[in-house]
Design a protein around this motif. Sequence first.
Motif, PDB file in Angstrom:
ATOM      1  N   GLY A  22     -53.924  14.158  80.136  1.00  0.00           N
ATOM      2  CA  GLY A  22     -55.109  14.558  80.837  1.00  0.00           C
ATOM      3  C   GLY A  22     -56.037  15.544  80.179  1.00  0.00           C
ATOM      4  N   PHE A  23     -56.739  16.894  80.771  1.00  0.00           N
ATOM      5  CA  PHE A  23     -57.238  18.042  80.980  1.00  0.00           C
ATOM      6  C   PHE A  23     -56.719  18.537  81.307  1.00  0.00           C
ATOM      7  N   GLY A  24     -56.449  20.382  80.704  1.00  0.00           N
ATOM      8  CA  GLY A  24     -56.014  21.321  81.550  1.00  0.00           C
ATOM      9  C   GLY A  24     -55.223  21.663  82.337  1.00  0.00           C
ATOM     10  N   ILE A  68     -63.832  36.566  82.386  1.00  0.00           N
ATOM     11  CA  ILE A  68     -65.056  35.665  81.199  1.00  0.00           C
ATOM     12  C   ILE A  68     -64.024  35.003  81.003  1.00  0.00           C
ATOM     13  N   PHE A  69     -64.205  33.921  79.953  1.00  0.00           N
ATOM     14  CA  PHE A  69     -62.807  33.113  79.182  1.00  0.00           C
ATOM     15  C   PHE A  69     -63.347  32.793  78.038  1.00  0.00           C
ATOM     16  N   GLU A  70     -62.765  32.166  77.091  1.00  0.00           N
ATOM     17  CA  GLU A  70     -62.862  31.195  75.821  1.00  0.00           C
ATOM     18  C   GLU A  70     -61.871  29.901  76.049  1.00  0.00           C
ATOM     19  N   GLY A  71     -63.037  29.643  74.997  1.00  0.00           N
ATOM     20  CA  GLY A  71     -61.900  27.811  75.176  1.00  0.00           C
ATOM     21  C   GLY A  71     -61.758  27.493  73.760  1.00  0.00           C
ATOM     22  N   LEU A  72     -60.644  26.970  72.767  1.00  0.00           N
ATOM     23  CA  LEU A  72     -60.552  26.736  71.573  1.00  0.00           C
ATOM     24  C   LEU A  72     -59.044  25.704  71.985  1.00  0.00           C
ATOM     25  N   LEU A 134     -54.172  20.857  71.734  1.00  0.00           N
ATOM     26  CA  LEU A 134     -53.087  22.260  72.181  1.00  0.00           C
ATOM     27  C   LEU A 134     -54.536  23.246  72.858  1.00  0.00           C
ATOM     28  N   TYR A 135     -54.648  23.040  73.897  1.00  0.00           N
ATOM     29  CA  TYR A 135     -55.976  23.335  74.599  1.00  0.00           C
ATOM     30  C   TYR A 135     -55.305  25.198  74.886  1.00  0.00           C
ATOM     31  N   LEU A 136     -56.574  26.222  74.324  1.00  0.00           N
ATOM     32  CA  LEU A 136     -56.375  27.829  74.591  1.00  0.00           C
ATOM     33  C   LEU A 136     -57.047  28.009  75.361  1.00  0.00           C
ATOM     34  N   ARG A 137     -56.401  29.306  76.706  1.00  0.00           N
ATOM     35  CA  ARG A 137     -58.002  29.194  77.751  1.00  0.00           C
ATOM     36  C   ARG A 137     -57.816  31.379  77.178  1.00  0.00           C
ATOM     37  N   PRO A 138     -58.084  31.962  76.678  1.00  0.00           N
ATOM     38  CA  PRO A 138     -58.316  33.710  76.409  1.00  0.00           C
ATOM     39  C   PRO A 138     -59.287  33.878  77.636  1.00  0.00           C
ATOM     40  N   ALA A 166     -58.324  13.835  76.546  1.00  0.00           N
ATOM     41  CA  ALA A 166     -59.490  13.724  76.156  1.00  0.00           C
ATOM     42  C   ALA A 166     -60.332  14.798  77.684  1.00  0.00           C
ATOM     43  N   PHE A 167     -60.923  15.639  77.245  1.00  0.00           N
ATOM     44  CA  PHE A 167     -61.691  16.075  78.619  1.00  0.00           C
ATOM     45  C   PHE A 167     -62.101  14.518  79.758  1.00  0.00           C
ATOM     46  N   TYR A 168     -63.333  13.970  79.447  1.00  0.00           N
ATOM     47  CA  TYR A 168     -63.736  13.222  80.222  1.00  0.00           C
ATOM     48  C   TYR A 168     -62.258  11.718  80.147  1.00  0.00           C
ATOM     49  N   ALA A 194     -73.196  34.001  78.912  1.00  0.00           N
ATOM     50  CA  ALA A 194     -72.126  34.202  78.615  1.00  0.00           C
ATOM     51  C   ALA A 194     -71.066  33.942  79.525  1.00  0.00           C
ATOM     52  N   LYS A 195     -69.948  33.148  78.842  1.00  0.00           N
ATOM     53  CA  LYS A 195     -69.232  32.362  78.868  1.00  0.00           C
ATOM     54  C   LYS A 195     -67.634  32.850  80.491  1.00  0.00           C
ATOM     55  N   THR A 196     -68.325  33.082  81.903  1.00  0.00           N
ATOM     56  CA  THR A 196     -68.227  34.109  82.650  1.00  0.00           C
ATOM     57  C   THR A 196     -68.332  32.690  83.874  1.00  0.00           C
ATOM     58  N   ASN A 199     -71.118  30.941  86.574  1.00  0.00           N
ATOM     59  CA  ASN A 199     -72.197  29.974  86.043  1.00  0.00           C
ATOM     60  C   ASN A 199     -71.224  28.281  86.812  1.00  0.00           C
ATOM     61  N   TYR A 200     -69.804  28.967  86.421  1.00  0.00           N
ATOM     62  CA  TYR A 200     -69.490  27.385  86.556  1.00  0.00           C
ATOM     63  C   TYR A 200     -69.147  27.155  87.584  1.00  0.00           C
ATOM     64  N   ALA A 201     -68.462  28.313  88.794  1.00  0.00           N
ATOM     65  CA  ALA A 201     -68.647  28.434  89.673  1.00  0.00           C
ATOM     66  C   ALA A 201     -70.664  27.547  91.263  1.00  0.00           C
ATOM     67  N   GLY A 233     -72.601  20.804  81.970  1.00  0.00           N
ATOM     68  CA  GLY A 233     -71.980  21.641  82.731  1.00  0.00           C
ATOM     69  C   GLY A 233     -70.719  22.413  81.231  1.00  0.00           C
ATOM     70  N   ALA A 234     -70.298  22.029  80.401  1.00  0.00           N
ATOM     71  CA  ALA A 234     -69.549  21.859  79.776  1.00  0.00           C
ATOM     72  C   ALA A 234     -69.230  21.615  78.035  1.00  0.00           C
ATOM     73  N   MET A 235     -70.776  21.080  78.021  1.00  0.00           N
ATOM     74  CA  MET A 235     -70.961  20.957  76.006  1.00  0.00           C
ATOM     75  C   MET A 235     -72.548  21.130  76.549  1.00  0.00           C
ATOM     76  N   THR A 299     -71.525  18.352  72.960  1.00  0.00           N
ATOM     77  CA  THR A 299     -70.754  19.007  71.369  1.00  0.00           C
ATOM     78  C   THR A 299     -70.321  19.747  72.733  1.00  0.00           C
ATOM     79  N   GLY A 300     -68.613  19.978  73.003  1.00  0.00           N
ATOM     80  CA  GLY A 300     -68.364  21.193  73.417  1.00  0.00           C
ATOM     81  C   GLY A 300     -66.366  21.084  72.470  1.00  0.00           C
ATOM     82  N   THR A 301     -65.808  22.016  73.201  1.00  0.00           N
ATOM     83  CA  THR A 301     -64.346  21.945  72.621  1.00  0.00           C
ATOM     84  C   THR A 301     -63.624  21.291  73.065  1.00  0.00           C
ATOM     85  N   ALA A 302     -63.702  21.323  74.389  1.00  0.00           N
ATOM     86  CA  ALA A 302     -62.981  20.158  75.278  1.00  0.00           C
ATOM     87  C   ALA A 302     -63.634  18.651  75.076  1.00  0.00           C
ATOM     88  N   ALA A 303     -65.085  19.408  75.281  1.00  0.00           N
ATOM     89  CA  ALA A 303     -65.602  17.448  75.721  1.00  0.00           C
ATOM     90  C   ALA A 303     -65.422  16.892  73.481  1.00  0.00           C
TER      91      ALA A 303
END
Length: 358
Positions: A22-24, A68-72, A134-138, A166-168, A194-196, A199-201, A233-235, A299-303
């Motif tokens: 799964g994802f995360g 804020i956060f990142e995803g790689l 390996l998904y990284l979340r700074p 997979a994200f989906y 901004a990756k904050t 926005n997602y909430a 939402g994520a791409m 397009t997205g890191t997770a997706a």
Amino acid sequence: MEIPITRTSLPKQKYTDESKLGFGVVFTDHMFIANHDEERGWHDARIVPYRPLEIDPASPVLHYSIEIFEGLKAYLYEDGEVGLFRPEQNAARMNRSAYRMCLPPIDEQLQLDAIETLVDLERDWVPRAPGTALYLRPTMIGDGCRLGVHSAQKHIYFIICSPSGAFYPNGIKPVRIHIEDAYVRAVRGGTGNAKTGGNYASSLLAAVMAQEKGFDQVLWLDGRENRYIEEVGAMNTMFVIDGVLTTPAINGSILEGITRMSVLELAGEFGIPVCERAIPVDELFEAYEADALTEAFGTGTAAVISPIGELEYKGKSICLGAEIGPVAKRMYDTLTGIQTGRLADARGWTKIVPRKHG
Ligand code: PLP
Ligand code: COI
């Protein structure tokens, strides 16, 4: 920079079936953490066993989403090396987000050293099954003990790692997307680029409502006229219209995706015409009716590259089929090939993690 490491005395049991990751949802043994205050700046950079954070209940992150956060991702190559994809872009974007949210910038070399040292230590956690990484979340949060609405007194930067699939849940099968006509995610001048967390909430309610109707995700329209395509939402979103790879221009309210940028650069190399501009939602339906719209994908890191099979807007639907289209497929194969070391990286996008601790 040498980052002190405290190793866990209780290593976790690793998953055995990578196809069920799964994802995360799974997290590794260690995390990176650094603190910031006005007197000392960023200090005490260290790697410690993964554990809950202790923060004051009055922390600005809890009350005002000052974060804020990142995803790689880190990928396992066939020869056993572990590689990162354009991590310097994530470090730079972290600081652009920091500026927008009145958080302190963090040295980009420190961010990269932290990512590399942590991934090196956790290299046995990088999954090997196709489509996994390996998904990284700074992440950076505002800490402290004041309820006034102002920038935080103290900050914490941390990185956690999650072996992910997979994200989906359906993997690379085309997703069904609802184009949202009531709620908006971001407005020009707001925090959309901004990756904050906020926005997602703010996007959750519409996403839940769309999911109740059988859609995977929401595609947002601009917040001013409710007319122009923004992003999912994520791409970021891309459309092939009359053979042109067309995508919303960077306008301040969408995220400047690193996958988006990479796909546009690849399209240039492949000789695929590219156009970054405002795309009215009505134009997509007109193009579809004229058989000019042949593909849509996110397009997205997770997706990664996620083909869109259906787009629904005010009861009307664009149906693009159950198979990934040729442009999306070429982008998926090339991008994942470079990311996993199967294809040569002539562009200097990948960074092999040096072996020191793992
Ligand atoms: N748009 C949003 C809102 C996102 O959360 C993401 C994911 O990070 C993206 C776009 C894609 O950005 P990237 O390709 O840098 O992962
Ligand atoms: C990513 O692709 O890295 C993201 O941040 C997506 C996330 C919001 C789930």
